[in-house]
Structures are given as C-alpha cells and as structure tokens.
Design an enzyme around this catalytic site. Sequence first.
Site, mmCIF file in Angstrom:
data_model
loop_
_atom_site.group_PDB
_atom_site.id
_atom_site.type_symbol
_atom_site.label_atom_id
_atom_site.label_comp_id
_atom_site.label_asym_id
_atom_site.label_seq_id
_atom_site.Cartn_x
_atom_site.Cartn_y
_atom_site.Cartn_z
ATOM 1 N N GLY A 54 0.946 -1.458 -0.306
ATOM 2 C CA GLY A 54 -0.177 0.650 -0.003
ATOM 3 C C GLY A 54 0.471 1.207 -0.291
ATOM 4 C CD GLN A 73 3.720 6.032 2.339
ATOM 5 O OE1 GLN A 73 2.914 5.357 2.126
ATOM 6 N NE2 GLN A 73 4.365 5.598 3.883
ATOM 7 C CB CYS A 100 5.715 2.708 7.112
ATOM 8 S SG CYS A 100 4.475 3.909 6.736
ATOM 9 C CG LEU A 101 7.070 1.908 1.609
ATOM 10 C CD1 LEU A 101 5.898 1.359 0.205
ATOM 11 C CD2 LEU A 101 7.160 0.606 1.153
ATOM 12 C CG HIS A 103 -0.464 1.461 7.672
ATOM 13 N ND1 HIS A 103 0.437 1.382 8.016
ATOM 14 C CD2 HIS A 103 -0.405 1.862 6.428
ATOM 15 C CE1 HIS A 103 1.839 1.352 8.013
ATOM 16 N NE2 HIS A 103 1.011 2.228 6.810
ATOM 17 C CD GLU A 104 -1.480 2.638 2.505
ATOM 18 O OE1 GLU A 104 -1.079 3.834 2.544
ATOM 19 O OE2 GLU A 104 -0.215 1.394 2.965
#
Length: 172
Positions: A47, A52, A100-101, A142-143
Amino acid sequence: MIIKQIAQLGQPVLREVARKVDDPRAPVIQALIDDMLMTMADADGVGIAAPQVYEPLSLFIVASRPGPRYPYASQMGPTAMINPEILWVSDDTVKGWEGCLSIPGLRGLVPRHTRLGVRYFDRQGEVREEEYADFPARVFQHEFDHIQGIVFIDRIESTRDLVTEKEYMRSL
Ligand code: ZN
C-alpha cells in the site's frame, strides 16, 4: 511513470491532514496514481498513500497479497482509492504486524478493526462501496491513517510492540 521519493518519518507532509481530490479523472491525478503504483512496486509495498510521495491528497493504493505472516491474505490487485471514507467498523480488533515505507527498519504490532465498510472513488471516478476483512482491512486502515497525518507507531499500545525489521524477519 516515475519512481517517486518516499517521505520519511520527520517530514511534515506525513503529519498533514490530506485535502480532497477535486476530480479523480484529472490527468494530474491519473499520473500521480501511475507514479504511486510504480513507487509502491519498486519498494515492494502492499500500500502507499499520496502524502508518502509528498502529495497531501486524499488518495491511496491498497494492494493486499499473501506474505509469510499472512499466507491466506486475499490476492487483491492494486486498487487506487480516492477520497475514501469509513462507513462502519467491527467492534472486534486484532493486533497484527505492520511496517511502513516511511518508517524503514521497524515493525510494530498494531490493533486494527478486523472488518470495515468503506466508500471511495475509483480512478475512473466511479463511487464504490466495499467490505474488507483481515489483511486488506488492515492495509486500508493503515493507509487511511496516512491521509489523516497518522502513522502506525501512533497506534501501538506499548513500545514493547516495536521490533527491528531484522529481528522481525529472523522470527518468521
Ligand atoms: Zn505507511
């Protein structure tokens, strides 16, 4: 399509409340979605949210797929969700591992609703209502947090629920 730079924790854009997308079909939004798809794939994510990639817009991509911790996660093609809303959530919650990225090197056990109903506009500008359970529900939450300026470490119940990615991988 280009691979965008991913904002890392500490960048103010990750703490902004995203603004609504006026026209999901606008070329600039379509191009952003394509770039996000490529950036997510390059980073091996499930995702990614527009903040981000430094765009504080109410838009994210959910791409659930099976993994070591969620071998039964449903296979879901990458889906762009624009101006998403949560319609209802289950009372029951479950803790599960997230990364998480924007927060490399850490994994945390995060409580999330096991099921929820959502509404969003797809990239064709059509309104969609869906129900998600388990892993896709977790990715959605999360997103969705990202477009509210929230990251997963805000949701953990104890710092003891945080581990390094290296140790997480070792425990698989
Ligand atoms: Zn994230």
